[in-house]
Design a protein around this motif. Structure first.
Motif, PDB file in Angstrom:
ATOM      1  N   PRO A 481      23.099  41.371  40.913  1.00  0.00           N
ATOM      2  CA  PRO A 481      22.951  42.778  41.270  1.00  0.00           C
ATOM      3  C   PRO A 481      23.645  43.113  42.594  1.00  0.00           C
ATOM      4  CG  PRO A 481      20.895  41.606  41.639  1.00  0.00           C
ATOM      5  CD  PRO A 481      21.817  40.638  40.971  1.00  0.00           C
ATOM      6  N   VAL A 482      24.270  44.259  42.619  1.00  0.00           N
ATOM      7  CA  VAL A 482      25.143  44.644  43.729  1.00  0.00           C
ATOM      8  C   VAL A 482      24.415  44.655  45.063  1.00  0.00           C
ATOM      9  CG1 VAL A 482      26.511  46.556  44.640  1.00  0.00           C
ATOM     10  CG2 VAL A 482      26.709  45.922  42.221  1.00  0.00           C
ATOM     11  N   ALA A 483      23.183  45.151  45.074  1.00  0.00           N
ATOM     12  CA  ALA A 483      22.454  45.280  46.335  1.00  0.00           C
ATOM     13  C   ALA A 483      22.003  43.934  46.881  1.00  0.00           C
ATOM     14  CB  ALA A 483      21.239  46.184  46.139  1.00  0.00           C
ATOM     15  N   VAL A 484      21.922  42.922  46.016  1.00  0.00           N
ATOM     16  CA  VAL A 484      21.332  41.643  46.406  1.00  0.00           C
ATOM     17  C   VAL A 484      22.377  40.593  46.743  1.00  0.00           C
ATOM     18  CG1 VAL A 484      19.878  39.742  45.617  1.00  0.00           C
ATOM     19  CG2 VAL A 484      19.273  42.103  45.041  1.00  0.00           C
ATOM     20  N   MET A 485      23.384  40.439  45.879  1.00  0.00           N
ATOM     21  CA  MET A 485      24.340  39.351  46.057  1.00  0.00           C
ATOM     22  C   MET A 485      25.266  39.635  47.240  1.00  0.00           C
ATOM     23  SD  MET A 485      23.346  37.219  43.909  1.00  0.00           S
ATOM     24  CE  MET A 485      24.657  35.998  43.944  1.00  0.00           C
ATOM     25  N   PRO A 486      25.393  38.700  48.182  1.00  0.00           N
ATOM     26  CA  PRO A 486      26.145  38.971  49.415  1.00  0.00           C
ATOM     27  C   PRO A 486      27.661  39.020  49.248  1.00  0.00           C
ATOM     28  CG  PRO A 486      24.583  37.143  49.697  1.00  0.00           C
ATOM     29  CD  PRO A 486      24.696  37.409  48.231  1.00  0.00           C
ATOM     30  N   LEU A 487      28.209  38.301  48.259  1.00  0.00           N
ATOM     31  CA  LEU A 487      29.655  38.093  48.221  1.00  0.00           C
ATOM     32  C   LEU A 487      30.415  39.316  47.718  1.00  0.00           C
ATOM     33  CD1 LEU A 487      32.055  36.145  48.573  1.00  0.00           C
ATOM     34  CD2 LEU A 487      31.727  35.464  46.195  1.00  0.00           C
ATOM     35  N   LEU A 488      31.556  39.545  48.358  1.00  0.00           N
ATOM     36  CA  LEU A 488      32.530  40.529  47.891  1.00  0.00           C
ATOM     37  C   LEU A 488      33.898  39.867  47.953  1.00  0.00           C
ATOM     38  CD1 LEU A 488      33.240  43.466  47.074  1.00  0.00           C
ATOM     39  CD2 LEU A 488      33.370  44.013  49.507  1.00  0.00           C
ATOM     40  N   GLU A 489      34.470  39.562  46.787  1.00  0.00           N
ATOM     41  CA  GLU A 489      35.812  38.987  46.737  1.00  0.00           C
ATOM     42  C   GLU A 489      36.827  40.113  46.889  1.00  0.00           C
ATOM     43  OE1 GLU A 489      35.200  35.109  43.815  1.00  0.00           O
ATOM     44  OE2 GLU A 489      35.794  37.017  42.922  1.00  0.00           O
ATOM     45  N   ILE A 490      37.710  39.991  47.873  1.00  0.00           N
ATOM     46  CA  ILE A 490      38.752  40.993  48.092  1.00  0.00           C
ATOM     47  C   ILE A 490      40.081  40.366  47.702  1.00  0.00           C
ATOM     48  CG2 ILE A 490      39.945  42.377  49.825  1.00  0.00           C
ATOM     49  CD1 ILE A 490      37.302  42.839  51.167  1.00  0.00           C
ATOM     50  N   ILE A 491      40.735  40.978  46.702  1.00  0.00           N
ATOM     51  CA  ILE A 491      41.901  40.357  46.078  1.00  0.00           C
ATOM     52  C   ILE A 491      43.162  41.143  46.419  1.00  0.00           C
ATOM     53  CG2 ILE A 491      42.935  39.584  43.910  1.00  0.00           C
ATOM     54  CD1 ILE A 491      39.267  40.409  43.888  1.00  0.00           C
ATOM     55  N   ARG A 492      44.140  40.397  46.884  1.00  0.00           N
ATOM     56  CA  ARG A 492      45.413  41.006  47.247  1.00  0.00           C
ATOM     57  C   ARG A 492      46.396  40.851  46.097  1.00  0.00           C
ATOM     58  NH1 ARG A 492      48.189  40.402  53.054  1.00  0.00           N
ATOM     59  NH2 ARG A 492      49.681  42.108  52.860  1.00  0.00           N
ATOM     60  N   GLY A 493      46.857  41.976  45.547  1.00  0.00           N
ATOM     61  CA  GLY A 493      47.904  41.944  44.541  1.00  0.00           C
ATOM     62  C   GLY A 493      49.255  41.692  45.187  1.00  0.00           C
ATOM     63  N   GLU A 494      50.267  41.497  44.374  1.00  0.00           N
ATOM     64  CA  GLU A 494      51.592  41.191  44.924  1.00  0.00           C
ATOM     65  C   GLU A 494      52.116  42.295  45.830  1.00  0.00           C
ATOM     66  OE1 GLU A 494      54.321  40.179  41.850  1.00  0.00           O
ATOM     67  OE2 GLU A 494      53.204  38.400  41.204  1.00  0.00           O
ATOM     68  N   LYS A 495      51.708  43.541  45.574  1.00  0.00           N
ATOM     69  CA  LYS A 495      52.215  44.660  46.370  1.00  0.00           C
ATOM     70  C   LYS A 495      51.146  45.325  47.231  1.00  0.00           C
ATOM     71  CE  LYS A 495      56.137  45.678  43.358  1.00  0.00           C
ATOM     72  NZ  LYS A 495      56.890  46.727  42.620  1.00  0.00           N
TER      73      LYS A 495
END
Length: 697
Positions: A481-495
């Motif tokens: 659940p969004v409010a509970v889980m701490p992780l946020l993966e931030i993904i960089r695309g090629e551009k």
């Protein structure tokens, strides 16, 4: 038990210039009756984002304050509290890392010797004592209050607990003995055994009060004043504190037995700290206080030489330090302000986003869906969740009304997004659908708007390819659940531009999430590793190992058995993730025909209602071989697959370092601190070297 004078001399050897010292400030407070109370306030001189901790110098300062209060004839009672919002977060773990077994024993014994002055007094002088739990109280922060005769607590305290077992330790400053003798052993086991092994769960202020940890509960800005008035009542006899008698018979034995079963189920016997915590709970039934404290000292000294503690301290450093400075993230000065959030979709995930964004950012949030009814349903969800907080007393009516007013619904992209500077999609996990909604949003959004996708597995680069400004697209993958889980993966695309990336990191930080930078690659970090894990598990089960045996193999490795995880995330989502990975890496990611059949049959779990027995209808769908492995063989083979995949991810540059894999697996998949996440466990068991030719660390 070493004399405190000797301990104070010995502890000087552990002094470090790096210690952020929590000073104990003593002041006299005249109560309404005219009695004088010596109030000791713990304060490290920093704001609430840097909690008080107890290092060697901090313990010396507290000892000095207690001695002064006890020696002052004008002072009739002593109380301890903390700086605003914080009592204390426990021991300074850097001291434990640096001190070695001898240093840990010194710190353990000194903590006991200082804290118990609140109970026993000093030099023949004893005074009534109070603990005012005015904020976060974890580990030693709770134990310092447990030594008092009486306690009050602020209702809105966010975190109370004894989380040491999660860190490969035990409550070492009286908690393992005092708590079961205060609130009864079953409740104490929940606090210092079950909660730490349930991903570090903590208590809220009211929960702690209802368990009996505190004798009175107050709320509001005048909490301290109310506590002082209450303490005055205790001292003059107008307030009586009654506590239930502790059952020292079969109930205690049953609590210890149940705690042992729970610890084994969670750790498979692989956590020395969990086993020792159960032993201490049993000992507290008959031991004297001196015996109980001495056993805690012994346990801490023993833990100092165990690899699980070193792994735990490594994990703690990751979530406390690396999480605050994400590796590879662009300069924060590049981040654009977020003044309005647009959300494409209004289903459950999108509604959770809306709730989080409006609570944390306090900016307008608009949900857009195919029709007004769906969009309005998303707003209704947010309003209902805000009302729940109001009903629980966790928000005021005015604050609730303000947040509600910030959330709106629309079906018109132009109306919704023309002034939105952060737009996130939460639509069906299908590339064509995501491309379409982003194309529609790009036509009407401001030139500098960032487009974030919550995809769990699809390519960010491909998703952005057809846009006029693909540099604005960034992966922003939450965990449920969004409010509970701490992780946020931030993904960089090629551009993806540095501006978009910096904005994503700044926004994630504002949302209170742990952010990790990930290269655009199939399923990113957590889902890729879990995909390899689940694929290997499914292969083993399909080959003939009973599902019950497979599930039993991972106690102490994963927070829940794999087939329980499938039930949690849903067979369809599990299959879709592995389908994506199988397409990308068909030689390594197994796609189970049995799982496909379960999905097609629309079954939500392999198990029946009891969560333990295979659903007969599911069992009838399965086609399995005749090769059966033992639980140990299942565990070893699956960990070998994870070692291989983690090495490949590092070689491909999916993340910067093994630390990022571990941080992601701890905060996104619930892997234990005392294993060091994943790579430390693989190193410790020699799997890394055997499978990949080198250790990760």
């Amino acid at each position: 038990m070493t004399a405190i004078e000797t301990l104070l001399t010995d502890v000087e050897k552990l002094f470090s210039d790096d210690e952020v010292v929590t000073q104990a400030h003593l002041r006299k407070v005249t109560l309404p009756s005219g009695k004088v109370l010596g109030l000791v306030t713990l304060d490290n001189g920093l704001d609430h984002t840097r909690p008080n901790t107890f290092g060697p110098r901090g313990l010396v300062s507290l000892n000095t304050a207690y001695d002064a209060a006890l020696a002052d004839d004008e002072i009739e009672a002593v109380a301890v509290t903390g700086k605003p919002f914080i009592l204390a977060a426990g021991a300074d773990l850097s001291t434990l890392r640096a001190g070695g077994p001898d240093g840990v024993r010194t710190i353990a014994e000194l903590g006991h010797a200082v804290f118990r002055k609140l109970t026993d007094g000093s030099n023949g002088v004893r005074k009534p004592s109070f603990g005012f739990i005015n904020g976060l109280a974890l580990g030693g922060g709770l134990e310092v209050a447990l030594h008092a005769d009486y306690r009050t607590i602020l209702e809105t305290v966010p975190a109370v607990g004894l989380p040491e077992v999660m860190l490969g330790l035990v409550p070492g400053w009286g908690g393992a003995y005092l708590l079961p003798n205060l609130i009864e052993p079953a409740s104490a086991a929940t606090v210092f055994i079950e909660n730490p092994l349930n991903q570090g769960r903590v208590l809220k202020g009211r929960e702690a009060f209802e368990l009996g940890i505190a004798d009175a509960i107050f709320d509001g800005a005048d909490y301290l004043e109310q506590s002082l008035i209450w303490a005055d009542g205790v001292l003059n006899g107008s307030v009586k504190v009654d506590r239930p008698e502790i059952d020292r018979g079969e109930a205690w034995d049953a609590a210890v037995k149940n705690a042992g079963f729970f610890a084994w189920a969670k750790t498979g016997g692989a956590s020395p700290a969990a086993k020792k915590a159960v032993e201490l709970l049993g000992l507290a039934k008959t031991a004297t206080r001196d015996e109980g404290f001495a056993a805690e000292d012994d346990a801490l000294a023993a833990a100092a030489s165990q690899p699980e503690l070193l792994a735990s301290l490594y994990s703690f450093d990751l979530v406390q330090k690396r999480a605050k400075r994400p590796a590879g993230a662009p300069d924060t000065s590049l981040a654009q302000p977020v003044t309005k959030v647009g959300i494409i979709g209004a289903g459950l995930m999108a509604s959770q986003f809306a709730l989080l964004f409006v609570q944390r950012l306090k900016v307008p949030v608009v949900l857009v869906d195919l029709d007004q009814e769906r969009a309005d349903k998303g707003v209704a969800y947010v309003h209902a969740e805000l009302d729940k907080r109001l009903a629980k007393g966790r928000a005021s009516q005015d604050a609730t009304n303000r947040l509600k007013a910030l959330v709106s619904a629309s079906v018109d992209y132009a109306e919704a997004f023309s002034d939105a500077d952060f737009i996130i999609e939460a639509v069906f996990e299908e590339m064509s659908v995501k491309k379409t909604v982003f194309a529609n949003a790009e036509k009407v959004a401001p030139e500098g708007a960032v487009f974030a996708t919550n995809t769990s597995s699809l390519s960010i680069t491909e998703m952005a390819a057809d846009l006029e400004h693909p540099e604005r697209v960034v992966g922003f993958h939450f965990f449920n659940p969004v409010a509970v889980m701490p992780l946020l993966e931030i993904i960089r695309g090629e551009k993806t531009s540095n501006v978009a990336l910096a904005t994503a990191f700044a926004t994630g930080r504002s949302l209170g999430k742990t952010t990790v930078l990930v290269k655009d690659s199939p399923s990113f970090i957590v889902n890729r590793l879990l995909g390899r894990f689940m694929g290997e598990v499914a292969r083993i089960a399909d080959e003939g190992t009973p599902i019950g045996v497979v599930d039993s193999a991972f106690a102490g490795v994963t927070p829940m058995p794999p087939y329980t995880l499938i039930a949690l995330v849903g067979p369809a989502i599990a299959y879709h993730n592995n389908e994506t990975l199988h397409t990308a890496f068909p030689d390594r990611f197994y796609l189970s025909e049995n799982l496909r059949r379960v999905v097609e049959a629309k079954k939500s779990s392999f198990y029946g209602p009891d969560g333990k027995t295979l659903d007969p209808e599911v069992e009838a769908l399965l086609t399995v071989g005749s090769t059966q492995l033992s639980a140990e063989e299942v565990r070893r083979r699956t960990l070998e697959a994870l070692a291989d995949e983690a090495r490949r991810m590092l070689d491909e540059g999916v993340v910067e370092a093994p630390e990022d894999i571990d941080l992601a697996m701890i905060t996104g998949a619930g892997f234990q601190f005392w294993n060091g996440g994943l790579t430390q466990l693989l190193d410790r068991e020699g799997i890394s070297q055997r499978i990949t030719g080198a250790a990760f660390h």
